[in-house]
Design a protein around this motif. Structure first.
Motif, PDB file in Angstrom:
ATOM      1  N   TRP A  50       0.857  -1.187   0.000  1.00  0.00           N
ATOM      2  CA  TRP A  50       0.000   0.000   0.000  1.00  0.00           C
ATOM      3  C   TRP A  50       0.890   1.233   0.000  1.00  0.00           C
ATOM      4  N   PRO A  51       1.261   1.750  -1.179  1.00  0.00           N
ATOM      5  CA  PRO A  51       2.198   2.876  -1.261  1.00  0.00           C
ATOM      6  C   PRO A  51       1.766   4.134  -0.512  1.00  0.00           C
ATOM      7  N   PRO A  52       0.450   4.455  -0.396  1.00  0.00           N
ATOM      8  CA  PRO A  52       0.094   5.698   0.314  1.00  0.00           C
ATOM      9  C   PRO A  52       0.618   5.780   1.739  1.00  0.00           C
ATOM     10  N   SER A  53       0.754   4.643   2.419  1.00  0.00           N
ATOM     11  CA  SER A  53       1.295   4.708   3.779  1.00  0.00           C
ATOM     12  C   SER A  53       2.731   5.196   3.761  1.00  0.00           C
ATOM     13  N   ALA A  59       5.994  12.299   3.712  1.00  0.00           N
ATOM     14  CA  ALA A  59       5.523  13.685   3.705  1.00  0.00           C
ATOM     15  C   ALA A  59       5.635  14.310   5.089  1.00  0.00           C
ATOM     16  N   LEU A  60       5.293  13.570   6.111  1.00  0.00           N
ATOM     17  CA  LEU A  60       5.399  14.097   7.470  1.00  0.00           C
ATOM     18  C   LEU A  60       6.854  14.353   7.856  1.00  0.00           C
ATOM     19  N   LEU A  61       7.756  13.458   7.475  1.00  0.00           N
ATOM     20  CA  LEU A  61       9.162  13.630   7.815  1.00  0.00           C
ATOM     21  C   LEU A  61       9.784  14.809   7.074  1.00  0.00           C
ATOM     22  N   LEU A  62       9.347  15.047   5.848  1.00  0.00           N
ATOM     23  CA  LEU A  62       9.964  16.091   5.026  1.00  0.00           C
ATOM     24  C   LEU A  62       9.285  17.448   5.170  1.00  0.00           C
ATOM     25  N   ALA A 102      -2.263   6.688  11.810  1.00  0.00           N
ATOM     26  CA  ALA A 102      -1.153   5.724  11.778  1.00  0.00           C
ATOM     27  C   ALA A 102       0.158   6.380  11.331  1.00  0.00           C
ATOM     28  N   PRO A 103       0.206   7.057  10.186  1.00  0.00           N
ATOM     29  CA  PRO A 103       1.468   7.723   9.829  1.00  0.00           C
ATOM     30  C   PRO A 103       1.839   8.866  10.774  1.00  0.00           C
ATOM     31  N   LEU A 104       0.849   9.522  11.372  1.00  0.00           N
ATOM     32  CA  LEU A 104       1.161  10.567  12.338  1.00  0.00           C
ATOM     33  C   LEU A 104       1.863   9.978  13.558  1.00  0.00           C
ATOM     34  N   CYS A 105       1.383   8.838  14.040  1.00  0.00           N
ATOM     35  CA  CYS A 105       2.063   8.170  15.157  1.00  0.00           C
ATOM     36  C   CYS A 105       3.471   7.744  14.762  1.00  0.00           C
ATOM     37  N   ALA A 106       3.629   7.265  13.528  1.00  0.00           N
ATOM     38  CA  ALA A 106       4.962   6.901  13.053  1.00  0.00           C
ATOM     39  C   ALA A 106       5.891   8.110  13.075  1.00  0.00           C
ATOM     40  N   TYR A 107       5.389   9.243  12.634  1.00  0.00           N
ATOM     41  CA  TYR A 107       6.185  10.468  12.609  1.00  0.00           C
ATOM     42  C   TYR A 107       6.581  10.896  14.020  1.00  0.00           C
ATOM     43  N   LEU A 108       5.642  10.865  14.943  1.00  0.00           N
ATOM     44  CA  LEU A 108       5.936  11.285  16.314  1.00  0.00           C
ATOM     45  C   LEU A 108       6.929  10.337  16.983  1.00  0.00           C
ATOM     46  N   LEU A 109       6.798   9.042  16.729  1.00  0.00           N
ATOM     47  CA  LEU A 109       7.739   8.081  17.311  1.00  0.00           C
ATOM     48  C   LEU A 109       9.133   8.268  16.731  1.00  0.00           C
ATOM     49  N   LEU A 110       9.220   8.511  15.433  1.00  0.00           N
ATOM     50  CA  LEU A 110      10.530   8.719  14.823  1.00  0.00           C
ATOM     51  C   LEU A 110      11.181   9.998  15.333  1.00  0.00           C
ATOM     52  N   ARG A 111      10.401  11.036  15.533  1.00  0.00           N
ATOM     53  CA  ARG A 111      10.952  12.265  16.112  1.00  0.00           C
ATOM     54  C   ARG A 111      11.431  12.032  17.539  1.00  0.00           C
ATOM     55  N   ARG A 112      10.722  11.173  18.236  1.00  0.00           N
ATOM     56  CA  ARG A 112      11.082  10.891  19.631  1.00  0.00           C
ATOM     57  C   ARG A 112      12.478  10.282  19.725  1.00  0.00           C
ATOM     58  N   LEU A 128      12.751   2.933  11.624  1.00  0.00           N
ATOM     59  CA  LEU A 128      11.794   2.944  10.521  1.00  0.00           C
ATOM     60  C   LEU A 128      11.065   1.609  10.421  1.00  0.00           C
ATOM     61  N   VAL A 129      11.785   0.514  10.665  1.00  0.00           N
ATOM     62  CA  VAL A 129      11.175  -0.819  10.553  1.00  0.00           C
ATOM     63  C   VAL A 129      10.193  -1.065  11.688  1.00  0.00           C
ATOM     64  N   PHE A 130      10.658  -0.912  12.918  1.00  0.00           N
ATOM     65  CA  PHE A 130       9.862  -1.373  14.056  1.00  0.00           C
ATOM     66  C   PHE A 130       8.890  -0.319  14.578  1.00  0.00           C
ATOM     67  N   LEU A 131       9.258   0.943  14.529  1.00  0.00           N
ATOM     68  CA  LEU A 131       8.364   1.978  15.045  1.00  0.00           C
ATOM     69  C   LEU A 131       7.377   2.458  13.991  1.00  0.00           C
ATOM     70  N   ALA A 132       7.885   2.784  12.799  1.00  0.00           N
ATOM     71  CA  ALA A 132       7.016   3.350  11.762  1.00  0.00           C
ATOM     72  C   ALA A 132       6.236   2.293  11.016  1.00  0.00           C
ATOM     73  N   ALA A 133       6.922   1.234  10.562  1.00  0.00           N
ATOM     74  CA  ALA A 133       6.265   0.232   9.708  1.00  0.00           C
ATOM     75  C   ALA A 133       5.477  -0.785  10.524  1.00  0.00           C
ATOM     76  N   LEU A 134       6.176  -1.576  11.313  1.00  0.00           N
ATOM     77  CA  LEU A 134       5.516  -2.664  12.025  1.00  0.00           C
ATOM     78  C   LEU A 134       4.658  -2.181  13.184  1.00  0.00           C
ATOM     79  N   GLY A 135       5.068  -1.136  13.859  1.00  0.00           N
ATOM     80  CA  GLY A 135       4.322  -0.676  15.024  1.00  0.00           C
ATOM     81  C   GLY A 135       3.136   0.206  14.692  1.00  0.00           C
ATOM     82  N   SER A 136       3.388   1.316  14.034  1.00  0.00           N
ATOM     83  CA  SER A 136       2.329   2.301  13.812  1.00  0.00           C
ATOM     84  C   SER A 136       1.269   1.824  12.831  1.00  0.00           C
ATOM     85  N   MET A 137       1.649   1.002  11.857  1.00  0.00           N
ATOM     86  CA  MET A 137       0.671   0.562  10.864  1.00  0.00           C
ATOM     87  C   MET A 137      -0.358  -0.419  11.437  1.00  0.00           C
ATOM     88  N   MET A 138      -0.155  -0.866  12.676  1.00  0.00           N
ATOM     89  CA  MET A 138      -1.193  -1.665  13.335  1.00  0.00           C
ATOM     90  C   MET A 138      -2.466  -0.850  13.536  1.00  0.00           C
TER      91      MET A 138
END
Length: 334
Positions: A50-53, A59-62, A102-112, A128-138
């Motif tokens: 699912w490319p939109p994720s 987009a949030l990171l940049l 979901a992507p907003l949580c990924a962004y906040l976790l990565l900033r953390r 990126l793997v565990f916080l953004a992809a596997l974690g937040s996309m739940m």
């Protein structure tokens, strides 16, 4: 002064509006690409990637947290396009919210964890793997599949198989699409390629081996991994990501066509085999290239420190070896 302040505020709002429309357009375009290839599990249709994720997280990171408006608008357009813009049900709000949160949580976790978009450290790849992809996309998988159950479009016993397929599809979008977008954003000017002959050989090898591995009746998907290792060792993140993207797309096409190693398998087995291959391949490409990049940066730092130390020692040696002035002669008056 007031007109100047008002002009700056108007310009800022115009920039935010343009960014929102651009993010929404990219999100919708990525959704359209993702819907070109679909699989079915327990009667529910999902996309293996699912490319939109990935677009949303990048987009949030940049661009920052204001990209949420564009993500929500893009998600709304995708959902409405699936229903041919004929109905707006309350569940649409829940789907849009899940795909935005979901992507907003990924962004906040990565900033953390102080994530660096250049992925120059192993910890950035792991984050990126565990916080953004596997974690937040739940979050998006749980919301979207839960709404299917609440609407009686999916039986309760089918929740977990569909949830797993949905979750992996969203996670794959982050693992594959987000690093590529971050890499493209960091490119400045023409890219010099000193090993162009080796790159051409790698490209030819990928164009031969990947279609063979993904469409052959004999299970030869493992042939892709030497290409990934070669690309990561010689061309670091850009080479490994491009190779992983090509292999993932070819494997997804073969799985949806039910040919090669995906022939004569049930829909659930096709989903498991494809997602296991895509996931392990993306992890290999991302983490291996991150390790190599980190080691090379460390080596360059050590070499730079050694050069500075040599310069300091040469300066000190030159200072100690300079001739001393002769002592003053005694004229007998002392």
């Amino acid at each position: 002064m007031a007109p100047v302040v008002g002009t700056h505020e108007l310009s800022r709002r115009a920039v935010v509006a343009l960014q929102t429309l651009a993010v929404a357009a990219c999100y919708y375009g990525a959704g359209w690409l993702g819907l070109l290839r679909q699989l079915s599990v327990e009667g529910a249709v999902f996309t293996p990637i699912w490319p939109p994720s990935g677009v949303a997280v990048a987009a949030l990171l940049l661009l920052g947290i204001t990209s949420c408006f564009g993500i929500a608008l893009g998600a709304l357009l995708v959902v409405l396009s699936l229903s041919s813009f004929s109905s707006f049900q309350p569940s649409v709000i829940g789907i849009v919210a899940g795909n935005t949160i979901a992507p907003l949580c990924a962004y906040l976790l990565l900033r953390r964890v102080r994530f660096r978009p250049d992925l120059s450290r192993l910890r950035d790849g792991l984050a990126l793997v565990f916080l953004a992809a596997l974690g937040s996309m739940m979050i998006s998988a749980t919301v979207d599949v839960g709404l299917l159950v609440l609407q009686d479009k999916l039986a309760a016993e089918g929740f977990w198989p569909v949830w797993l397929a949905w979750w992996v599809g969203d996670a794959m979008g982050v693992l594959i699409v987000t690093p590529i977008l971050l890499m493209l954003y960091a490119v400045r000017g023409p890219v010099g390629l000193s090993r162009w002959k080796e790159a051409a050989v790698l490209l030819v090898a990928a164009c031969v081996i990947v279609p063979l591995a993904t469409r052959s009746d004999i299970s030869m998907l493992f042939l892709v991994y030497p290409l990934l290792i070669w690309a990561a060792l010689r061309f670091e993140l850009p080479g490994s990501l491009v190779c992983a993207l090509f292999a993932s797309v070819m494997a997804t096409v073969a799985a949806t066509d039910e040919v090669g190693p995906f022939d004569e398998l049930s829909h659930t087995a096709v989903m498991i085999k494809l997602q296991a291959f895509n996931g392990s391949m993306a992890l290999t490409a991302l983490l291996l290239s991150a390790v190599i990049t980190e080691q090379r940066n460390t080596r360059r730092s050590v070499e730079r420190a050694c050069q500075e130390l040599v310069q300091v020692l040469e300066h000190l040696t030159a200072g100690n070896s300079s001739p001393r002035p002769p002592p003053a002669e005694n004229d007998g008056r002392g």
